[in-house]
Design a protein around this motif. Structure first.
Motif, PDB file in Angstrom:
ATOM      1  N   LEU A 190       0.828  -1.197   0.000  1.00 27.60           N
ATOM      2  CA  LEU A 190       0.000   0.000   0.000  1.00 27.60           C
ATOM      3  C   LEU A 190       0.866   1.252   0.000  1.00 27.60           C
ATOM      4  CD1 LEU A 190      -2.620  -1.113   2.690  1.00 27.60           C
ATOM      5  CD2 LEU A 190      -2.663  -1.506   0.215  1.00 27.60           C
ATOM      6  N   ASP A 191       0.336   2.308  -0.585  1.00 24.86           N
ATOM      7  CA  ASP A 191       1.053   3.588  -0.588  1.00 24.86           C
ATOM      8  C   ASP A 191       1.110   4.158   0.827  1.00 24.86           C
ATOM      9  OD1 ASP A 191       1.360   3.411  -3.325  1.00 24.86           O
ATOM     10  OD2 ASP A 191      -0.491   4.520  -3.749  1.00 24.86           O
ATOM     11  N   ASN A 192       2.186   4.877   1.109  1.00 23.12           N
ATOM     12  CA  ASN A 192       2.356   5.558   2.402  1.00 23.12           C
ATOM     13  C   ASN A 192       2.219   4.598   3.582  1.00 23.12           C
ATOM     14  OD1 ASN A 192       2.642   7.999   1.023  1.00 23.12           O
ATOM     15  ND2 ASN A 192       0.443   8.404   1.089  1.00 23.12           N
ATOM     16  N   SER A 193       2.874   3.468   3.467  1.00 21.05           N
ATOM     17  CA  SER A 193       2.828   2.479   4.537  1.00 21.05           C
ATOM     18  C   SER A 193       3.958   2.729   5.527  1.00 21.05           C
ATOM     19  CB  SER A 193       2.957   1.071   3.955  1.00 21.05           C
ATOM     20  OG  SER A 193       3.147   0.117   4.979  1.00 21.05           O
ATOM     21  N   ILE A 194       3.717   2.405   6.800  1.00 17.10           N
ATOM     22  CA  ILE A 194       4.785   2.542   7.792  1.00 17.10           C
ATOM     23  C   ILE A 194       5.860   1.479   7.576  1.00 17.10           C
ATOM     24  CG2 ILE A 194       3.292   3.594   9.526  1.00 17.10           C
ATOM     25  CD1 ILE A 194       3.114   0.883  10.913  1.00 17.10           C
ATOM     26  N   LYS A 195       5.581   0.500   6.708  1.00 15.36           N
ATOM     27  CA  LYS A 195       6.573  -0.522   6.372  1.00 15.36           C
ATOM     28  C   LYS A 195       7.576  -0.024   5.339  1.00 15.36           C
ATOM     29  CE  LYS A 195       6.466  -4.601   6.755  1.00 15.36           C
ATOM     30  NZ  LYS A 195       7.270  -5.557   7.534  1.00 15.36           N
ATOM     31  N   GLU A 196       7.391   1.195   4.855  1.00 22.03           N
ATOM     32  CA  GLU A 196       8.227   1.704   3.771  1.00 22.03           C
ATOM     33  C   GLU A 196       9.701   1.733   4.157  1.00 22.03           C
ATOM     34  OE1 GLU A 196       8.841   2.638  -0.016  1.00 22.03           O
ATOM     35  OE2 GLU A 196       6.862   2.281   0.850  1.00 22.03           O
ATOM     36  N   SER A 197      10.001   2.088   5.411  1.00 23.17           N
ATOM     37  CA  SER A 197      11.400   2.168   5.833  1.00 23.17           C
ATOM     38  C   SER A 197      12.066   0.800   5.780  1.00 23.17           C
ATOM     39  CB  SER A 197      11.491   2.741   7.253  1.00 23.17           C
ATOM     40  OG  SER A 197      10.774   1.926   8.169  1.00 23.17           O
ATOM     41  N   THR A 198      11.314  -0.252   6.123  1.00 21.41           N
ATOM     42  CA  THR A 198      11.865  -1.606   6.052  1.00 21.41           C
ATOM     43  C   THR A 198      12.136  -1.995   4.608  1.00 21.41           C
ATOM     44  OG1 THR A 198      10.620  -2.205   8.035  1.00 21.41           O
ATOM     45  CG2 THR A 198      11.458  -4.006   6.683  1.00 21.41           C
ATOM     46  N   ARG A 199      11.235  -1.622   3.710  1.00 21.89           N
ATOM     47  CA  ARG A 199      11.426  -1.944   2.297  1.00 21.89           C
ATOM     48  C   ARG A 199      12.604  -1.185   1.712  1.00 21.89           C
ATOM     49  NH1 ARG A 199       4.991  -1.095   1.369  1.00 21.89           N
ATOM     50  NH2 ARG A 199       4.296  -3.005   2.422  1.00 21.89           N
ATOM     51  N   GLU A 200      12.792   0.061   2.149  1.00 15.08           N
ATOM     52  CA  GLU A 200      13.933   0.839   1.672  1.00 15.08           C
ATOM     53  C   GLU A 200      15.244   0.184   2.086  1.00 15.08           C
ATOM     54  OE1 GLU A 200      13.544   4.759   3.136  1.00 15.08           O
ATOM     55  OE2 GLU A 200      11.930   5.323   1.763  1.00 15.08           O
ATOM     56  N   LYS A 201      15.263  -0.384   3.275  1.00 17.94           N
ATOM     57  CA  LYS A 201      16.477  -1.025   3.765  1.00 17.94           C
ATOM     58  C   LYS A 201      16.854  -2.231   2.911  1.00 17.94           C
ATOM     59  CE  LYS A 201      18.608  -2.397   8.124  1.00 17.94           C
ATOM     60  NZ  LYS A 201      18.392  -2.614   9.574  1.00 17.94           N
ATOM     61  N   ARG A 202      15.861  -2.907   2.344  1.00 22.21           N
ATOM     62  CA  ARG A 202      16.133  -4.065   1.501  1.00 22.21           C
ATOM     63  C   ARG A 202      16.674  -3.669   0.137  1.00 22.21           C
ATOM     64  NH1 ARG A 202      10.236  -6.633   2.875  1.00 22.21           N
ATOM     65  NH2 ARG A 202      10.682  -7.339   5.010  1.00 22.21           N
ATOM     66  N   GLY A 203      16.536  -2.396  -0.224  1.00 19.48           N
ATOM     67  CA  GLY A 203      17.022  -1.937  -1.514  1.00 19.48           C
ATOM     68  C   GLY A 203      15.935  -1.986  -2.572  1.00 19.48           C
ATOM     69  N   GLU A 492       7.022  16.665   2.811  1.00 20.60           N
ATOM     70  CA  GLU A 492       7.841  16.731   1.601  1.00 20.60           C
ATOM     71  C   GLU A 492       7.922  15.386   0.891  1.00 20.60           C
ATOM     72  OE1 GLU A 492      12.422  17.952   0.311  1.00 20.60           O
ATOM     73  OE2 GLU A 492      11.648  18.419   2.312  1.00 20.60           O
ATOM     74  N   THR A 493       8.226  14.338   1.633  1.00 20.72           N
ATOM     75  CA  THR A 493       8.407  13.018   1.015  1.00 20.72           C
ATOM     76  C   THR A 493       7.119  12.208   0.952  1.00 20.72           C
ATOM     77  OG1 THR A 493       8.981  11.999   3.144  1.00 20.72           O
ATOM     78  CG2 THR A 493      10.777  12.962   1.846  1.00 20.72           C
ATOM     79  N   LYS A 494       6.079  12.669   1.655  1.00 14.94           N
ATOM     80  CA  LYS A 494       4.805  11.952   1.709  1.00 14.94           C
ATOM     81  C   LYS A 494       4.977  10.531   2.249  1.00 14.94           C
ATOM     82  CE  LYS A 494       2.699  15.465  -0.131  1.00 14.94           C
ATOM     83  NZ  LYS A 494       1.835  16.328   0.715  1.00 14.94           N
ATOM     84  N   SER A 495       5.881  10.379   3.185  1.00 15.22           N
ATOM     85  CA  SER A 495       6.109   9.074   3.803  1.00 15.22           C
ATOM     86  C   SER A 495       6.062   9.226   5.318  1.00 15.22           C
ATOM     87  CB  SER A 495       7.465   8.499   3.371  1.00 15.22           C
ATOM     88  OG  SER A 495       8.518   9.363   3.763  1.00 15.22           O
ATOM     89  N   TRP A 496       5.791   8.119   5.992  1.00 14.94           N
ATOM     90  CA  TRP A 496       5.685   8.146   7.445  1.00 14.94           C
ATOM     91  C   TRP A 496       7.070   8.118   8.078  1.00 14.94           C
ATOM     92  CZ3 TRP A 496       1.222   9.339   9.607  1.00 14.94           C
ATOM     93  CH2 TRP A 496       0.043   9.092   8.911  1.00 14.94           C
ATOM     94  N   VAL A 497       7.284   9.004   9.030  1.00 14.61           N
ATOM     95  CA  VAL A 497       8.556   9.057   9.753  1.00 14.61           C
ATOM     96  C   VAL A 497       8.263   8.995  11.247  1.00 14.61           C
ATOM     97  CG1 VAL A 497       9.784  10.343   7.968  1.00 14.61           C
ATOM     98  CG2 VAL A 497       8.533  11.588   9.730  1.00 14.61           C
ATOM     99  N   PRO A 498       9.165   8.406  12.026  1.00 15.75           N
ATOM    100  CA  PRO A 498       8.916   8.297  13.467  1.00 15.75           C
ATOM    101  C   PRO A 498       8.953   9.657  14.158  1.00 15.75           C
ATOM    102  CG  PRO A 498      10.646   6.774  12.743  1.00 15.75           C
ATOM    103  CD  PRO A 498      10.407   7.733  11.625  1.00 15.75           C
ATOM    104  N   VAL A 499       8.101   9.816  15.145  1.00 18.08           N
ATOM    105  CA  VAL A 499       8.190  10.955  16.063  1.00 18.08           C
ATOM    106  C   VAL A 499       9.035  10.472  17.235  1.00 18.08           C
ATOM    107  CG1 VAL A 499       6.923  12.520  17.571  1.00 18.08           C
ATOM    108  CG2 VAL A 499       5.939  11.835  15.378  1.00 18.08           C
ATOM    109  N   TRP A 500      10.198  11.059  17.397  1.00 14.99           N
ATOM    110  CA  TRP A 500      11.128  10.537  18.398  1.00 14.99           C
ATOM    111  C   TRP A 500      10.826  11.046  19.796  1.00 14.99           C
ATOM    112  CZ3 TRP A 500      13.284   6.407  16.913  1.00 14.99           C
ATOM    113  CH2 TRP A 500      13.688   6.231  15.587  1.00 14.99           C
ATOM    114  N   SER A 501      10.435  12.295  19.915  1.00 12.30           N
ATOM    115  CA  SER A 501      10.147  12.841  21.239  1.00 12.30           C
ATOM    116  C   SER A 501       9.395  14.147  21.073  1.00 12.30           C
ATOM    117  CB  SER A 501      11.444  13.074  22.029  1.00 12.30           C
ATOM    118  OG  SER A 501      11.170  13.654  23.287  1.00 12.30           O
ATOM    119  N   SER A 502       8.612  14.491  22.084  1.00  8.99           N
ATOM    120  CA  SER A 502       7.903  15.770  22.067  1.00  8.99           C
ATOM    121  C   SER A 502       8.724  16.862  22.730  1.00  8.99           C
ATOM    122  CB  SER A 502       6.560  15.634  22.796  1.00  8.99           C
ATOM    123  OG  SER A 502       6.767  15.223  24.142  1.00  8.99           O
TER     124      SER A 502
END
Length: 635
Positions: A190-203, A492-502
């Protein structure tokens, strides 16, 4: 390309479409600047366009070593920042350790990305709970389709039709020899999935159009790295399953997007909105049990599937008491059978049900693992603090629950995090544990827990993922948005990124207190009307200075002064002389003394800082962090 059926990336397509006008524009610019205006020499080099081409090299990414060097530099800078913080009005280590010293928590992040651990260690732990071997036949076999595609050989295969008819379908036939039903479950992308970072790591592999007569790429693993390739391949294989005639009495189900297609039966399954095969496997397993199957085998290579099945076992067993569930896990020399019934019997109902939340909290594909804390270590911590099981099961019973710092479940998870880092610690606050482990036990910044606020965001991500796993028996999960659950959508990237801290990093938090700054500005501005009525410059300056300092004391607070400051006796005497010269109006002498005082102050401060640095360096060389911090706290 027509000959290879490779699909060109969009940037390359844009290059082909615009290369001619770009070249013409450059030619006209060159002709004007060199020949007509003569503003450039004919010998000046022409800049490259660096347009994306068919064989553009893969963009270089920073190596792990570069990231580690950057982290070490940040740690060195920490000492100077800590010194600045402790010099601020009410700076103290308790406040400092409530904030991360990096933009990304070192214990949870690796170069701004989720810190990944080794999930397979949990499989090894769970494998010790069963030593049984299954019988050769099963009522149903549920296959993780992507895992099967990765495992099946493609040697000697020319086209995708050959792959389907000569490799994949024969594999399904072999599975049917010892079972009545086979389910093939594919992932969805699916588009804009939180799994995107894992897929990017695989190349990302080469994009190739999947069609019957298209040649199978020589580098099969590289082909499977591209999500679009897999979507088309999975759809292609599902269509082949439907068109294949299987032996009488045998049933084959295969997912096709959100739908399910089948062969050999009129039974239909409802649409399913799950993204991953990991959770959708449970839907198919439940359907098989509902249809009368009892002995079930799930084929996978993913620890997540094993964890999900253990977490849902007691739910399934309550509805289908005769269910006997096995997992065929891994490949090659690491292949093994795992009996879910036996594992859950050993763990007990509470721990089995809580396992998915434990797994998501301690690190999976969409949550961070704690630095230096593998699954074996956190499993032992769970055994040392079993009370956290109640928090895990609360999250199971309340999917996607809203977690706050004050709720009881988070406080238990916070205590569990402390135990992960120090099993003997009586502390319940990660902020207090950070200070103790760093100052008293000489831990590095990576080897102390995250701050409370960073842990809260991590917990939200874990609860979000656990909510997906614990509701996987529902064909329509209707998963809520990840926004506010430890994730945010990058504009900008239209992708999900972690919120590390408030909270901001420590130095910024103390040195940029906007509330205090606003109060101070208001207090100072209130005195400008009074100052306008004063005509004597000396009195004007004295009043302004006095009231400004008073406003600073009231709004910001007065920094404690050392009884043994760095200002020398000589400098203090010059300051008194300057004050004495200013009062009667001797401006020339006052200016001369002021210049001399500034010189002396710079000298005194340089001596003091050099002495302090030598003292700290000596303690650090001896690996004595506590005396080093005590030296840094000197004003």
């Amino acid at each position: 390309m027509l000959d290879t059926r490779n699909v060109i990336d969009h940037p390359v397509v844009n290059t082909v479409r615009t290369v001619e006008p770009v070249g013409k524009k450059q030619y006209e610019t060159y002709k004007k600047s060199v020949l007509t205006d003569a503003t450039h020499s004919i010998h000046d080099p022409i800049k490259k366009n660096k347009l994306p081409l068919f064989r553009s090299p893969t963009p270089k990414t920073k190596s792990k070593q570069v990231g580690q060097v950057s982290m070490l530099k940040d740690d060195v800078a920490l000492f100077s920042r800590l010194y600045i913080v402790t010099q601020h009005r009410d700076g103290d280590l308790d406040t400092f350790f409530k904030h991360e010293n990096h933009p990304y928590p070192p214990s949870l992040a690796e170069r701004g990305k989720l810190r990944q651990g080794k999930k397979s260690d949990l499989t090894n732990i769970l494998a010790q709970k069963t030593q049984e071997e299954p019988s050769g036949s099963f009522d149903v076999r549920v296959l993780d389709g992507a895992a099967v595609v990765h495992l099946l050989p493609v040697t000697g295969i020319t086209t995708f039709d050959d792959y389907a008819s000569g490799v994949f379908v024969p594999h399904i036939m072999r599975q049917l020899e010892t079972s009545m039903r086979v389910d093939v479950v594919w992932d969805r992308y699916l588009d804009n999935s939180i799994k995107e970072s894992t897929r990017e790591k695989r190349g990302k592999g080469v994009r190739r159009k999947v069609a019957g007569q298209t040649k199978v790429p020589g580098n099969w693993p590289d082909f499977l790295r591209d999500p679009t390739n897999k979507v088309e391949l999975f759809q292609f294989l599902s269509e082949k399953i439907v068109s294949t005639t299987f032996p009488d009495g045998k049933q084959v189900f295969a997912t096709s997007g959100a739908s399910v297609v089948c062969s050999g039966t009129d039974h239909s399954m409802p649409p399913c909105d799950h993204e991953e095969a990991d959770t959708r496997i449970v839907v198919h397993l439940q359907d098989a049990l509902e249809s009368g199957c009892t002995t079930c085998l799930v084929r996978t290579v993913d620890t997540d599937v094993l964890v999900i099945l253990i977490g849902k076992y007691h739910f399934l067993a309550s509805k289908y008491p005769s269910a006997d569930i096995w997992v065929a896990f891994g490949s090659g020399k690491n292949f093994l059978f795992l009996h879910i019934n036996a594992i859950c019997s050993t763990l007990g109902k509470e721990k089995s049900t809580a396992l998915p939340v434990f797994h998501s909290f301690t690190g999976c594909d969409t949550t961070s693992s704690f630095f230096g804390k593998g699954k074996k270590s956190v499993w032992e911590a769970w055994g040392a603090y079993t009370e956290v099981t109640d928090a895990f099961n609360f999250i199971v019973e309340h999917p996607h629950a809203q977690i706050t710092v004050d709720c009881q479940e988070f406080q238990m998870l916070e205590r569990f995090t402390v135990v992960i880092y120090d099993k003997t610690s009586p502390l319940v606050s990660v902020n207090e544990a950070r200070k103790e482990l760093f100052c008293q036990k000489n831990r590095t910044m990576e080897n102390i827990p995250p701050t409370q606020q960073a842990l809260l965001q991590h917990t939200k991500r874990a609860v979000y993922q656990a909510g997906i796993w614990t509701t996987c028996h529902q064909a329509q999960q209707q998963t809520p948005t990840a926004e506010g659950c430890g994730w945010t959508l990058d504009a900008e990237t239209k992708s999900w990124v972690p919120v590390w801290s408030s909270q901001p990093a420590a130095a910024k938090a103390k040195l940029k207190d906007m509330t205090c700054a606003h109060e101070y500005a208001v207090a100072v501005s209130n005195w400008f009307d009074v100052l306008g009525a004063l005509e004597n410059p000396v009195k004007l300056w004295d009043t302004f200075k006095r009231e400004t300092l008073q406003a600073a004391k009231e709004c910001i607070g007065e920094r404690p002064r050392s009884r043994h400051g760095f200002v020398s006796t000589e400098t203090l005497e010059k300051i008194e002389e300057s004050r004495a010269a200013r009062l009667p109006g001797n401006q020339d002498q006052h200016r001369a003394l002021s210049r001399r005082i500034r010189t002396l102050l710079r000298r005194d401060k340089e001596r003091y800082v050099r002495s302090l640095a030598e003292d700290v360096e000596g303690h650090l060389n001896a690996n004595n962090l506590r005396p080093a911090y005590q030296a840094l706290k000197k004003p």
